[in-house]
Each structure stands twice: as C-alpha cells, then as structure tokens.
Design a protein around this motif. Structure first.
Motif, PDB file in Angstrom:
ATOM      1  N   THR A  48      39.413  45.378  39.154  1.00  0.00           N
ATOM      2  CA  THR A  48      40.568  44.625  38.661  1.00  0.00           C
ATOM      3  C   THR A  48      41.849  45.423  38.888  1.00  0.00           C
ATOM      4  O   THR A  48      41.915  46.609  38.526  1.00  0.00           O
ATOM      5  CB  THR A  48      40.431  44.316  37.165  1.00  0.00           C
ATOM      6  OG1 THR A  48      39.195  43.651  36.936  1.00  0.00           O
ATOM      7  CG2 THR A  48      41.580  43.447  36.678  1.00  0.00           C
ATOM      8  N   THR A  50      45.831  45.085  37.914  1.00  0.00           N
ATOM      9  CA  THR A  50      46.836  44.375  37.125  1.00  0.00           C
ATOM     10  C   THR A  50      48.067  45.260  36.937  1.00  0.00           C
ATOM     11  O   THR A  50      47.928  46.481  36.787  1.00  0.00           O
ATOM     12  CB  THR A  50      46.282  44.007  35.731  1.00  0.00           C
ATOM     13  OG1 THR A  50      45.795  45.190  35.088  1.00  0.00           O
ATOM     14  CG2 THR A  50      45.177  42.987  35.840  1.00  0.00           C
ATOM     15  N   PRO A  51      49.265  44.670  36.958  1.00  0.00           N
ATOM     16  CA  PRO A  51      49.539  43.262  37.252  1.00  0.00           C
ATOM     17  C   PRO A  51      49.482  43.000  38.751  1.00  0.00           C
ATOM     18  O   PRO A  51      49.374  43.931  39.545  1.00  0.00           O
ATOM     19  CB  PRO A  51      50.964  43.075  36.718  1.00  0.00           C
ATOM     20  CG  PRO A  51      51.585  44.423  36.898  1.00  0.00           C
ATOM     21  CD  PRO A  51      50.486  45.421  36.643  1.00  0.00           C
ATOM     22  N   THR A 151      47.970  44.629  44.585  1.00  0.00           N
ATOM     23  CA  THR A 151      49.196  44.663  43.785  1.00  0.00           C
ATOM     24  C   THR A 151      50.385  44.735  44.726  1.00  0.00           C
ATOM     25  O   THR A 151      50.478  45.653  45.546  1.00  0.00           O
ATOM     26  CB  THR A 151      49.221  45.875  42.836  1.00  0.00           C
ATOM     27  OG1 THR A 151      48.102  45.808  41.946  1.00  0.00           O
ATOM     28  CG2 THR A 151      50.508  45.900  42.025  1.00  0.00           C
TER      29      THR A 151
END
Length: 206
Positions: A48, A50-51, A151
């Motif tokens: 993951t 993020t953001p 990102t």
C-alpha cells in the motif's frame, strides 16, 4: 516363549508371554509425533502506498510511504525492496535489493523498518527534477513480486519573493481572473451608469 507386542502411538507397550520375566514386562512410553505439513500457505502480500498524490516545495524533505502486510511473516533477510520513478524521461531505478542505486547519492534512501512492514522512501532537499510517479515493489522469498499503485510527487518552484512560493501559472491565472471580473462588472454596470447620468442631467435642467 513367543512375545507379542501391541504398539499404539501415545500408549504403553504391553508384553505378554508364558515364561516372561518381570524385567521383560517393563513399561515403555511412546509419544506420537505430529505429522509435518507438506503444503505451504500463499503469501497474499498487499503493498500500500498512501497518499496517491504528494506535494512539496523545493528544498523540503519528502517521505513516500510504502507499507506491506502478509498473513505469514517472512524472514527479513529474504525480503527485497525496490523503488523506481516514472516520468516523461522513462523509468529510473532508485533502490534495488534494499539499497540505493543512484550514483553519488546522498538524498534518496529507505527509512522504513522492514520488521514492521514499512519500506518508506526519503528524498532530501527535493528539486523540480524529482517530480514523477514513484512505485514501491516488494519481492518475497518465493519469488513473488507485488508493486504498489504508485505515488505522484509534484514539486512547486520556490520564487523567494517575500515568502510567496507559488507557481507562475497560478499567479497568471489569478490575475487573468481578476481582470475578467472587472471587465464583466463594467459591461453590466454601463447601462445603469448611463441611466443615472441621464437622470442627473434631466434633474439639473429642471
């Protein structure tokens, strides 16, 4: 005499015979060993980032977050992390085998703790050349590779004028919007101004 042995896992051994001595009838405990699993569970790794978008000004420090988790905890020595950037020039590798690959690098390095599932990247003193989309990639011991969604990093240029640090395009847009608003007001108010002028003239004549 004939000895008959009855062997059951987790139970005692019974000895029977017509002329068996007490020594032969000694009891021995056998503990059953659990069978080893021959099938392995899938890693089901999830990476993951993020953001999805990050902004910074020239000279600032940027941390690009990358976290991964898996039902099975792999050995840290078997984890391989890679970071790369994509922009109009193509793909640029930044980190391979958990170490930076940039020549004469002193700005880009991994800061995350792999034991906590953190493979975040740090960029010191960012410049406009650092803009692009950054991808975090994790390879597991079984060779499986999982890549994050990326990102997008945008760098704003620092003009250094009285602390105002905005892009030239934004300033031009604000000025154009202001001029357009003034023109609209003039067009809307012109008929009303004419009427007022006529009213004042008629009043003065009377």
């Amino acid at each position: 005499s004939t000895l008959l042995f009855f062997l059951f896992p987790g139970t005692d051994i019974g000895v029977s015979g017509g002329s068996a001595s007490k020594e032969d009838a000694a009891v021995t405990h056998i503990t059953a060993q659990p069978s080893l699993l021959t099938t392995t569970e899938p890693w089901n790794l999830l990476v993951t980032q993020t953001p999805a978008k990050e902004k910074a000004k020239e000279g600032e420090t940027v941390v690009l977050n990358c976290h991964f988790n898996s039902p099975r905890r792999p050995f840290l020595t078997d984890l391989v992390v890679k970071w790369y950037k994509e922009d109009e020039k193509g793909q640029t590798d930044l980190l391979e085998n958990n170490m930076t690959v940039l020549p004469n690098n002193s700005r880009v390095f991994m800061s995350g703790d792999l034991s906590q599932g953190d493979a975040s990247l740090v960029i010191l003193n960012v410049t406009t050349s650092d803009h692009g989309i950054y991808f975090c990639e994790v390879m597991l011991p079984d060779g499986k590779v999982v890549t994050g969604d990326g990102t997008k990093l945008r760098i704003r240029r620092a003009l250094g004028l009285f602390g105002i640090e905005e892009s030239i395009g934004t300033i031009i847009g604000v000025v154009a919007a202001g001029i357009g608003g003034v023109v609209v007001l003039i067009i809307v108010l012109t008929p009303q101004l004419r009427r007022c002028v006529l009213c004042m003239r008629q009043g003065s004549r009377q």
